[in-house]
Design a protein around this motif. Sequence first.
Motif, short mmCIF file in Angstrom:
data_model
loop_
_atom_site.label_atom_id
_atom_site.label_comp_id
_atom_site.label_asym_id
_atom_site.label_seq_id
_atom_site.Cartn_x
_atom_site.Cartn_y
_atom_site.Cartn_z
N ALA A 99 -42.94 44.02 -31.13
CA ALA A 99 -41.62 43.53 -31.15
C ALA A 99 -41.58 42.36 -32.40
CB ALA A 99 -41.25 43.02 -29.71
N GLU A 100 -42.60 41.66 -32.47
CA GLU A 100 -42.56 40.84 -33.63
C GLU A 100 -42.64 41.45 -35.10
OE1 GLU A 100 -46.31 38.46 -33.19
OE2 GLU A 100 -45.55 37.51 -31.48
N GLY A 101 -43.08 42.41 -35.25
CA GLY A 101 -43.23 43.37 -36.48
C GLY A 101 -41.78 44.09 -36.55
N ARG A 102 -41.24 44.21 -35.59
CA ARG A 102 -39.99 45.11 -35.73
C ARG A 102 -38.83 43.81 -36.35
NH1 ARG A 102 -39.53 50.17 -34.36
NH2 ARG A 102 -40.89 51.16 -33.02
N ARG A 103 -39.11 42.67 -35.76
CA ARG A 103 -38.12 41.48 -36.17
C ARG A 103 -38.38 41.21 -37.60
NH1 ARG A 103 -38.99 40.11 -30.64
NH2 ARG A 103 -40.62 38.48 -31.48
N ALA A 104 -39.64 41.35 -37.87
CA ALA A 104 -40.26 40.56 -39.32
C ALA A 104 -39.35 41.43 -40.58
CB ALA A 104 -41.68 40.75 -39.52
N PRO A 105 -39.08 40.65 -41.61
CA PRO A 105 -38.41 41.35 -42.78
C PRO A 105 -39.30 42.33 -43.30
CG PRO A 105 -38.57 38.99 -43.00
CD PRO A 105 -39.32 39.21 -41.82
N GLY A 106 -38.89 43.63 -43.94
CA GLY A 106 -39.73 44.27 -44.67
C GLY A 106 -40.82 45.04 -43.93
N THR A 107 -40.44 45.25 -42.49
CA THR A 107 -41.37 46.16 -41.92
C THR A 107 -40.58 47.37 -41.44
OG1 THR A 107 -40.32 45.21 -39.64
CG2 THR A 107 -42.26 44.30 -40.66
N ALA A 108 -41.16 48.13 -40.67
CA ALA A 108 -40.65 49.71 -40.41
C ALA A 108 -39.25 49.63 -39.90
CB ALA A 108 -41.72 50.27 -39.41
N ALA A 109 -38.86 48.56 -39.06
CA ALA A 109 -37.36 48.50 -38.46
C ALA A 109 -36.33 47.94 -39.72
CB ALA A 109 -37.32 47.57 -37.40
#
Length: 118
Positions: A99-109
């Motif tokens: 969930a943190e990774g999806r909220r971080a800029p420049g990630t897969a999301a």
Amino acid sequence: MTQAAFFVLTALADQPRHGYGILREVEDLSDGTVQLRVGTLYGVLDRLTADGLIVLDREEVHEGRLRRYYRLTDEGVRALAAEAERMAAGASAARERIAEGRRAPGTAAGPGLAGGLA
């Protein structure tokens, strides 16, 4: 604890079972992802017995063959509960990190590989 040991203990959590019953229950509990071979099962049963996590509950003759039923000991219940808690904590940590990774800029999301919208 190995995956096989975890599922064998889980299979015995509600009632004593014999070898073939354990094999079927493990397959059901794992949605078919864990399919133990007979030799593997009896190796796991021997280790769990030696560790004091299961005991022989009873033996019965069924259609001319001896069936050994195994059950969890109190120590087995504690070990299974501790492993289930450890696995749940690990799964929770993974979900939080995803969930943190999806909220971080420049990630897969975020934007697609070419910089446009995915």
